[in-house]
Write a protein that holds these residues in place. Structure first.
Motif, PDB file in Angstrom:
ATOM      1  N   GLU A  67     -54.372  23.296  12.072  1.00  0.00           N
ATOM      2  CA  GLU A  67     -55.613  22.985  12.797  1.00  0.00           C
ATOM      3  C   GLU A  67     -56.066  24.232  13.537  1.00  0.00           C
ATOM      4  N   ARG A  69     -58.801  25.811  16.380  1.00  0.00           N
ATOM      5  CA  ARG A  69     -59.782  25.605  17.445  1.00  0.00           C
ATOM      6  C   ARG A  69     -60.726  26.797  17.403  1.00  0.00           C
ATOM      7  N   GLU A  71     -64.228  28.577  18.970  1.00  0.00           N
ATOM      8  CA  GLU A  71     -65.116  28.565  20.125  1.00  0.00           C
ATOM      9  C   GLU A  71     -66.239  29.579  19.942  1.00  0.00           C
ATOM     10  N   GLY A 100     -62.660  17.204  15.759  1.00  0.00           N
ATOM     11  CA  GLY A 100     -62.470  17.196  17.200  1.00  0.00           C
ATOM     12  C   GLY A 100     -63.345  16.173  17.894  1.00  0.00           C
ATOM     13  N   VAL A 107     -67.057  23.926  21.166  1.00  0.00           N
ATOM     14  CA  VAL A 107     -65.728  23.945  20.568  1.00  0.00           C
ATOM     15  C   VAL A 107     -65.772  23.124  19.281  1.00  0.00           C
ATOM     16  N   ARG A 109     -63.193  21.886  15.973  1.00  0.00           N
ATOM     17  CA  ARG A 109     -61.830  21.811  15.461  1.00  0.00           C
ATOM     18  C   ARG A 109     -61.888  21.425  13.989  1.00  0.00           C
TER      19      ARG A 109
END
Length: 353
Positions: A67, A69, A71, A100, A107, A109
């Motif tokens: 996974e 993340r 930004e 997410g 953000v 995901r």
């Protein structure tokens, strides 16, 4: 975690019938859910602009799955079911569902399962696993949503393996909206199924886990009892989605998201005229337009070859197109096609090439 039983699923279907009648949509969703009449959306707010994002975190939610993340500033908003285009370091473009929280600004995901070349992988997932670490900047496009969650008093979700990624935000949305829902989550082993613990924590006995090494294949006959008020969503391997569609009551179809193009089952040969170059190419029954045209125009750009990324999009000047992509809107299809998967519905197409 509950094991798979036909009795449990049948009981769940009956419960949906009773609860759908009561239609207990009492609490407001975290974001507006589209109505059944809402058309399938293409890009979200500002999503047509390529953007640079930073990988700020990595996690391993299951064996063989990573996974990321991501930004960035002023990232376009998204809704459950949306996916993101990643422009990988090699220049390849791959699509990954956003898994997410849509309410979390700036953000994204995503999660990717590593698919080896001998399993049909084409190198994209390996790049994600081996090259996208914290601190790496990458270009993204989107989000797009051709798998939107529609407002409903009840849902049945069926997911297989990494197909859980678009379903996870849907489950959270259904729970937040106070809708009745059930999830059948299938995988090779429990250890290979991402977000399994999270989903069981959210849904308890509404989540039925079908691990192939323990339970075999899912018995989907309970779908014949799903009430008309309930929306059925499925994402996963083609075999699972075909099985879900076959188990539905006559006249009803599930909402599906496929990660690969539908292969031509009845391909016929046709011609493509390249208007600007003055050449005509023959497209064989088992050949894509892209492959045929690249024999005449070797430098023609393409990437995913599965009808998702839009790199090979061309303007159609004449002829009827058999659209098989997962990207273009109805308006865009009026004069365009993705030549990696779409074909001619007649005998000839004319492209602005």
């Amino acid at each position: 975690m509950p094991r798979f039983t036909t009795v449990a699923l049948a009981a769940g279907a009956a419960l949906l019938v009773r609860r759908a009648v009561r239609s207990r949509m009492t609490s407001a969703p975290l974001w507006p859910l589209p109505s059944l009449e809402t058309p399938v959306s293409g890009y979200g707010r500002g999503a047509t602009v390529p953007r640079r994002v930073l990988v700020t975190g990595r996690a391993v939610p299951a064996e063989g799955v990573v996974e990321l993340r991501l930004e960035g500033e002023r990232l376009p908003s998204w809704e459950p079911g949306a996916h993101l285009d990643l422009v990988l370091p090699s220049g390849q473009i791959r699509q990954y569902s956003l898994c997410g929280d849509p309410a979390q600004p700036d953000v994204y995901r995503i999660a990717a399962r590593l698919i080896a070349e001998e399993q049909g992988g084409r190198g994209g997932s390996r790049e994600v696993h081996e090259q996208l670490h914290e601190g790496v900047e990458i270009e993204v496009r989107g989000p797009r949503n051709r798998f939107p969650l529609v407002s409903s008093p009840a849902y049945v979700f069926v997911a297989g393996g990494i197909g859980i990624t678009p379903v996870l935000p849907m489950v959270r949305a259904a729970e937040a909206a106070g809708a009745d829902w059930r999830l059948v989550y299938c995988g090779r082993t429990r250890a290979s199924m991402p977000y399994l613990a999270d989903l069981v924590r959210i849904g308890g006995d509404r989540v039925t886990v079908v691990a192939e090494d323990e339970d075999g294949y899912p018995d989907l006959s309970f779908l014949a009892q799903v009430p008309a008020e309930a929306q059925v969503y499925c994402c996963g391997p083609d075999g699972l989605m075909d099985a879900v569609a076959a188990a539905m009551p006559e006249g009803r179809a599930p909402r599906l998201e496929r990660f690969s193009a539908v292969a031509p089952a009845d391909g016929t040969p046709f011609e493509v005229e390249l208007r600007r170059s003055g050449r005509t190419v023959a497209v064989a029954a088992d050949q894509s337009v892209l492959a045929a045209v690249r024999e005449e125009v070797p430098g023609l750009m393409y990437s995913c070859t599965q009808g998702f990324c839009g790199t090979c999009r061309q303007t159609v000047l004449d002829g009827e197109v058999d659209h098989r992509d997962e990207l273009l809107t109805d308006a865009e299809r009026a004069d365009s096609m993705l030549i990696c998967v779409s074909r001619c519905a007649g005998k000839k197409l004319v492209l602005d090439l």
